[in-house]
Write a protein that holds these residues in place. Sequence first.
Motif, short mmCIF file in Angstrom:
data_model
loop_
_atom_site.label_atom_id
_atom_site.label_comp_id
_atom_site.label_asym_id
_atom_site.label_seq_id
_atom_site.Cartn_x
_atom_site.Cartn_y
_atom_site.Cartn_z
N GLU A 27 0.80 -1.23 0.00
CA GLU A 27 0.00 0.00 0.00
C GLU A 27 0.84 1.28 0.00
N LYS A 29 2.22 2.22 -3.42
CA LYS A 29 1.24 2.75 -4.38
C LYS A 29 0.98 4.24 -4.14
N TRP A 30 1.06 4.67 -2.89
CA TRP A 30 0.79 6.08 -2.57
C TRP A 30 1.78 7.00 -3.27
N GLU A 58 2.95 6.60 -6.24
CA GLU A 58 2.68 6.64 -7.68
C GLU A 58 1.92 7.91 -8.08
N SER A 59 0.95 8.32 -7.26
CA SER A 59 0.21 9.53 -7.57
C SER A 59 -0.56 10.01 -6.34
N GLU A 77 -3.57 11.00 -6.41
CA GLU A 77 -4.90 10.40 -6.51
C GLU A 77 -4.92 9.03 -5.83
N LYS A 78 -3.86 8.23 -6.02
CA LYS A 78 -3.81 6.91 -5.38
C LYS A 78 -3.72 7.03 -3.87
N LEU A 79 -3.02 8.04 -3.39
CA LEU A 79 -2.96 8.27 -1.94
C LEU A 79 -4.35 8.59 -1.41
N SER A 116 -7.25 7.92 -2.70
CA SER A 116 -8.23 6.85 -2.89
C SER A 116 -8.03 5.70 -1.91
N SER A 117 -6.93 5.70 -1.19
CA SER A 117 -6.68 4.69 -0.17
C SER A 117 -7.15 5.21 1.18
N GLU A 126 -1.41 18.74 -3.99
CA GLU A 126 -0.63 17.87 -4.88
C GLU A 126 0.78 18.41 -5.10
#
Length: 178
Positions: free
Chosen positions: A50, A53-54, A56-57, A59-61, A63-64, A155
């Motif tokens: 996990e 993945k944060w 990577e973008s 948005e991914k942070l 969305s988790s 961001e």
Amino acid sequence: MCRGLEALPITCLERAKELKALFGSLLHKSDHSITGQPKKSEKLRLNVDEPLKWKESFEKLLSSQNGLCLFRAFLVSEFSEENIAFYLACEEYRETKPSKLAIKAKKIYDEFIGSDAPREVNLDHVTKAITKENMEQPSQSCFNLAQAKIYNLMEKDCYPRFLKSSTYLELNRKAKTG
């Protein structure tokens, strides 16, 4: 401005405090997941990948659920939690029934945008003026411009600092070695 740690939901604060320890103990678990109790009826599953993945973008942070809680706790420590609170209030506002838009819009405006707002977000004069004008006839999109500005601010400014924070770097290191 920021109301400090008491502004965080207790489950979010507890998760932020425990994430470091939970990811650390992943090294000792064969299935690389841990179950917790963030809410009465919902199980928290932490995956060793996990934190990777944060990065990577942004948005991914966001969305988790775990990433969002850790990021929110980070913003509290940076005295800028009002940014994510405003962003999330706007997300929730979009789901508001049309009959309740005006009341909810006023609440968001008064809390985050108005000149005497207790949790005022950093918006330029033009964005504030456009948002105030949108308040005359509230719609699901009346905060879109302001929300986009705050998203971009987080961001470009907060997210890179989060990725360099000791808490994230340690979680990331543990995830890579786990």
